[in-house]
Design an enzyme around this catalytic site. Structure first.
Site, PDB file in Angstrom:
ATOM      1  N   ARG A 200      39.503  41.681  25.806  1.00  0.00           N
ATOM      2  CA  ARG A 200      39.053  42.358  27.029  1.00  0.00           C
ATOM      3  C   ARG A 200      39.953  42.131  28.238  1.00  0.00           C
ATOM      4  NH1 ARG A 200      34.334  38.424  29.524  1.00  0.00           N
ATOM      5  NH2 ARG A 200      35.529  36.500  29.314  1.00  0.00           N
ATOM      6  N   ARG A 227      27.979  47.797  53.287  1.00  0.00           N
ATOM      7  CA  ARG A 227      28.496  48.682  52.245  1.00  0.00           C
ATOM      8  C   ARG A 227      28.208  50.159  52.491  1.00  0.00           C
ATOM      9  NH1 ARG A 227      32.428  45.522  50.573  1.00  0.00           N
ATOM     10  NH2 ARG A 227      31.661  43.453  49.939  1.00  0.00           N
TER      11      ARG A 227
END
Length: 305
Positions: A200, A227
């Site tokens: 990965r 955000r």
């Protein structure tokens, strides 16, 4: 909104539109919010392959009100009184009552969005593990209109203006080719029985990941203030805007107050406030240099600088 209880007692209800409060012996038990119930487990699509789901919630506006009033045992009043109390609590930063409300989300987003997301540490997170699970090949590819050059004003963001359509298509094609190659390399290592935790390590940041995210309303508002800001990266801002609407279903009064005082509000320093009073009095602006530029930009844009 409906408040349910398992305690024995005499029920007193005050119904206003869809809001119904049940008080037993001065206490309020489990809070069921109809609008939140309607969207539980519904997928709200974000970006090209992402989503947000509300998995569970604890409390709503009524829970905030009861937590604030518990010290002197006052029962629930009217919806207008409750909204005014919530607004008072939020604008004066009485945070504890908002921490009584908890939301749990299931989020699917690109890894680079997840890494920004998880900088908000006052939450409980359980993310899919690529040490145990095989990775999908789903990667985020920005829309052509989102492809832009580096901003000359914002060192960590892109310019507001785009580039030519031909350049945008070229960049998107490069993204897709790199993603396809990285995923093919991952598959090749898996087929050779290389450990998943090693296979990965070269996957792209654009790969989608998933996690459960549980957070109280006070800390959720802090997350959303940062955000959902125009200063945030567009991709995570897209998630924040969806979460605002989900949160509105759970606690509409609290969300409206948050938007008014925090999301869409601007704070002034002591010197900036003095300058603002001077302007209102018809006097000149005493601020100079960068301080003056920040102050004028706040007044012009309505954004925190």
């Amino acid at each position: 909104m409906t408040l349910r209880t398992l305690q024995a007692g005499v029920a007193v209800s005050i119904a206003l539109d869809r809001v119904c409060f049940f008080c037993y012996n001065g206490a309020v038990a489990h809070c069921v919010v109809e609008a939140a119930e309607d969207i539980l487990d519904r997928r709200f699509s974000v970006l090209d392959k992402g989503f947000v789901r509300l998995i569970d919630y604890l409390g709503g506006d009524a829970r905030i009100v009861q937590a604030a009033r518990v010290s002197y045992g006052a029962g629930t009043r009217t919806a207008r009184d409750d909204a005014a109390l919530i607004d008072f609590l939020l604008r004066n930063k009485h945070t504890s009552p908002f921490e009584q409300v908890v939301l749990t989300f299931h989020v699917r987003a690109p890894i680079f969005v997840a890494r920004q997301w998880m900088r908000h540490r006052t939450a409980r997170i359980s993310e899919v593990s690529s040490r145990y699970s095989l990775l999908s090949h789903d990667c985020y590819v920005p829309q052509e209109t989102s492809v832009a050059v580096q901003s000359t004003r914002n060192k960590q963001g892109r310019a507001s203006e785009g580039i030519s359509p031909e350049q945008q298509q070229e960049v998107r094609a490069a993204f897709e080719a790199q993603q396809k190659a990285a995923c093919a390399a991952y598959d090749a290592l898996i087929q050779k029985n290389i450990a998943r935790e090693l296979a990965r390590i070269n996957v792209p940041l654009s790969l989608y990941t998933e996690w459960y995210w549980q957070i109280d309303l006070h800390n959720l508002f802090h997350f959303l203030r940062l955000r959902a800001s125009a200063h945030a990266q567009a991709e995570i801002r897209a998630y924040a805007e969806v979460i605002i609407e989900i949160t509105r279903a759970v606690a509409p009064c609290a969300t409206a107050s948050f938007e008014n005082h925090e999301k869409d509000g601007v704070q002034f320093s002591g010197r900036e406030f003095a300058a603002l009073k001077a302007l209102l009095a018809g006097e000149g602006l005493s601020l100079e240099g960068k301080e003056r530029a920040r102050f004028e930009e706040k007044l012009r844009s309505g954004l925190q600088q």
